[in-house]
Design a protein around this motif. Structure first.
Motif, PDB file in Angstrom:
ATOM      1  N   UNK A 104      84.390  20.809  83.634  1.00 51.26           N
ATOM      2  CA  UNK A 104      85.270  20.712  82.478  1.00 51.26           C
ATOM      3  C   UNK A 104      84.648  21.560  81.374  1.00 51.26           C
ATOM      4  N   UNK A 105      85.247  22.682  81.090  1.00 49.19           N
ATOM      5  CA  UNK A 105      84.653  23.631  80.135  1.00 49.19           C
ATOM      6  C   UNK A 105      84.505  23.035  78.741  1.00 49.19           C
ATOM      7  N   UNK A 106      85.440  22.188  78.329  1.00 52.86           N
ATOM      8  CA  UNK A 106      85.334  21.553  77.008  1.00 52.86           C
ATOM      9  C   UNK A 106      84.119  20.635  76.958  1.00 52.86           C
ATOM     10  N   UNK A 107      83.878  19.896  78.040  1.00 51.40           N
ATOM     11  CA  UNK A 107      82.716  19.012  78.089  1.00 51.40           C
ATOM     12  C   UNK A 107      81.415  19.818  78.101  1.00 51.40           C
ATOM     13  N   UNK A 108      81.418  20.922  78.825  1.00 52.54           N
ATOM     14  CA  UNK A 108      80.232  21.787  78.861  1.00 52.54           C
ATOM     15  C   UNK A 108      79.909  22.304  77.468  1.00 52.54           C
ATOM     16  N   UNK A 109      80.920  22.784  76.766  1.00 54.49           N
ATOM     17  CA  UNK A 109      80.710  23.295  75.408  1.00 54.49           C
ATOM     18  C   UNK A 109      80.229  22.202  74.459  1.00 54.49           C
ATOM     19  N   UNK A 110      80.791  20.985  74.602  1.00 56.04           N
ATOM     20  CA  UNK A 110      80.378  19.879  73.747  1.00 56.04           C
ATOM     21  C   UNK A 110      78.927  19.496  74.013  1.00 56.04           C
ATOM     22  N   UNK A 111      78.554  19.430  75.278  1.00 56.83           N
ATOM     23  CA  UNK A 111      77.166  19.094  75.618  1.00 56.83           C
ATOM     24  C   UNK A 111      76.195  20.164  75.147  1.00 56.83           C
ATOM     25  N   UNK A 112      76.629  21.408  75.231  1.00 58.38           N
ATOM     26  CA  UNK A 112      75.789  22.509  74.738  1.00 58.38           C
ATOM     27  C   UNK A 112      75.583  22.367  73.237  1.00 58.38           C
ATOM     28  N   UNK A 113      76.647  22.075  72.505  1.00 57.28           N
ATOM     29  CA  UNK A 113      76.547  21.876  71.056  1.00 57.28           C
ATOM     30  C   UNK A 113      75.663  20.671  70.732  1.00 57.28           C
ATOM     31  N   UNK A 114      75.776  19.605  71.528  1.00 55.26           N
ATOM     32  CA  UNK A 114      74.942  18.416  71.320  1.00 55.26           C
ATOM     33  C   UNK A 114      73.468  18.728  71.541  1.00 55.26           C
ATOM     34  N   UNK A 115      73.163  19.552  72.540  1.00 53.33           N
ATOM     35  CA  UNK A 115      71.762  19.926  72.790  1.00 53.33           C
ATOM     36  C   UNK A 115      71.216  20.760  71.643  1.00 53.33           C
ATOM     37  N   UNK A 116      72.036  21.643  71.101  1.00 55.62           N
ATOM     38  CA  UNK A 116      71.617  22.461  69.959  1.00 55.62           C
ATOM     39  C   UNK A 116      71.379  21.570  68.746  1.00 55.62           C
ATOM     40  N   UNK A 117      72.279  20.607  68.517  1.00 57.96           N
ATOM     41  CA  UNK A 117      72.116  19.670  67.404  1.00 57.96           C
ATOM     42  C   UNK A 117      70.841  18.848  67.561  1.00 57.96           C
ATOM     43  N   UNK A 118      70.572  18.367  68.776  1.00 57.64           N
ATOM     44  CA  UNK A 118      69.371  17.564  69.019  1.00 57.64           C
ATOM     45  C   UNK A 118      68.113  18.395  68.810  1.00 57.64           C
ATOM     46  N   UNK A 119      68.143  19.633  69.240  1.00 62.68           N
ATOM     47  CA  UNK A 119      66.996  20.517  69.066  1.00 62.68           C
ATOM     48  C   UNK A 119      66.731  20.785  67.584  1.00 62.68           C
ATOM     49  N   UNK A 120      67.796  21.021  66.831  1.00 63.36           N
ATOM     50  CA  UNK A 120      67.653  21.254  65.390  1.00 63.36           C
ATOM     51  C   UNK A 120      67.167  20.000  64.676  1.00 63.36           C
ATOM     52  N   UNK A 121      67.702  18.843  65.053  1.00 64.47           N
ATOM     53  CA  UNK A 121      67.276  17.583  64.436  1.00 64.47           C
ATOM     54  C   UNK A 121      65.814  17.286  64.759  1.00 64.47           C
TER      55      UNK A 121
ATOM     56  N   UNK B  69      63.115  13.418  75.850  1.00 66.66           N
ATOM     57  CA  UNK B  69      63.645  13.570  77.207  1.00 66.66           C
ATOM     58  C   UNK B  69      63.446  12.334  78.073  1.00 66.66           C
ATOM     59  N   UNK B  70      62.405  11.558  77.839  1.00 69.72           N
ATOM     60  CA  UNK B  70      62.135  10.387  78.667  1.00 69.72           C
ATOM     61  C   UNK B  70      62.926   9.149  78.272  1.00 69.72           C
ATOM     62  N   UNK B  71      63.706   9.238  77.207  1.00 67.34           N
ATOM     63  CA  UNK B  71      64.445   8.068  76.729  1.00 67.34           C
ATOM     64  C   UNK B  71      65.686   7.768  77.551  1.00 67.34           C
ATOM     65  N   UNK B  72      66.225   8.784  78.181  1.00 61.08           N
ATOM     66  CA  UNK B  72      67.461   8.598  78.933  1.00 61.08           C
ATOM     67  C   UNK B  72      68.690   8.611  78.050  1.00 61.08           C
ATOM     68  N   UNK B  73      68.549   9.065  76.825  1.00 62.91           N
ATOM     69  CA  UNK B  73      69.670   9.119  75.889  1.00 62.91           C
ATOM     70  C   UNK B  73      70.408  10.440  76.047  1.00 62.91           C
ATOM     71  N   UNK B  74      71.649  10.455  75.587  1.00 60.05           N
ATOM     72  CA  UNK B  74      72.383  11.714  75.532  1.00 60.05           C
ATOM     73  C   UNK B  74      71.840  12.530  74.364  1.00 60.05           C
ATOM     74  N   UNK B  75      72.078  13.810  74.402  1.00 62.45           N
ATOM     75  CA  UNK B  75      71.642  14.676  73.302  1.00 62.45           C
ATOM     76  C   UNK B  75      72.300  14.266  71.991  1.00 62.45           C
ATOM     77  N   UNK B  76      73.569  13.840  72.069  1.00 58.75           N
ATOM     78  CA  UNK B  76      74.286  13.422  70.864  1.00 58.75           C
ATOM     79  C   UNK B  76      73.630  12.190  70.245  1.00 58.75           C
ATOM     80  N   UNK B  77      73.254  11.218  71.079  1.00 60.01           N
ATOM     81  CA  UNK B  77      72.606  10.005  70.573  1.00 60.01           C
ATOM     82  C   UNK B  77      71.237  10.315  69.978  1.00 60.01           C
ATOM     83  N   UNK B  78      70.480  11.174  70.635  1.00 56.19           N
ATOM     84  CA  UNK B  78      69.172  11.551  70.127  1.00 56.19           C
ATOM     85  C   UNK B  78      69.302  12.262  68.786  1.00 56.19           C
TER      86      UNK B  78
END
Length: 90
Positions: A38-55, A71-80
């Motif tokens: 699902x390309x929309x989900x891929x793009x959203x997850x990519x944005x979430x990883x970028x947000x988590x990295x910046x945070x 990484x060891x928490x098992x959380x999504x990038x958005x939650x982190x």
């Protein structure tokens, strides 16, 4: 409890959740994964990883942490990302 479980097995009425079946290849089938992208989900997850990295960078700099590794928490990038943003607002 155990007695009820034994009776269910004898009667064949036990319901086992196949999600936890380690003998299945479901979830590890590359062709299934690639055909259901699902390309929309891929793009959203990519944005979430970028947000988590910046945070993580902001939290690391704000608190002088040597490293922030979630990484060891098992959380999504958005939650982190939400957690780290809340931490930096303190």
């Amino acid at each position: 409890g155990i007695l009820r479980s034994a009776v269910a097995h004898e009667q064949g009425t036990v319901n086992i959740n196949s999600i936890f079946n380690i003998n299945t290849r479901k979830g590890r089938d590359l062709m299934h994964f690639l055909s259901n992208l699902d390309m929309a989900e891929i793009e959203q997850r990519k944005a979430d990883r970028i947000d988590a990295s910046a945070a993580a960078l902001v939290a690391r700099q704000a608190y002088k942490f040597q490293v922030v590794d979630g990484t060891g928490l098992g959380w999504s990038s958005a939650s982190l990302a939400k957690c780290l943003v809340s931490l930096t607002k303190l």
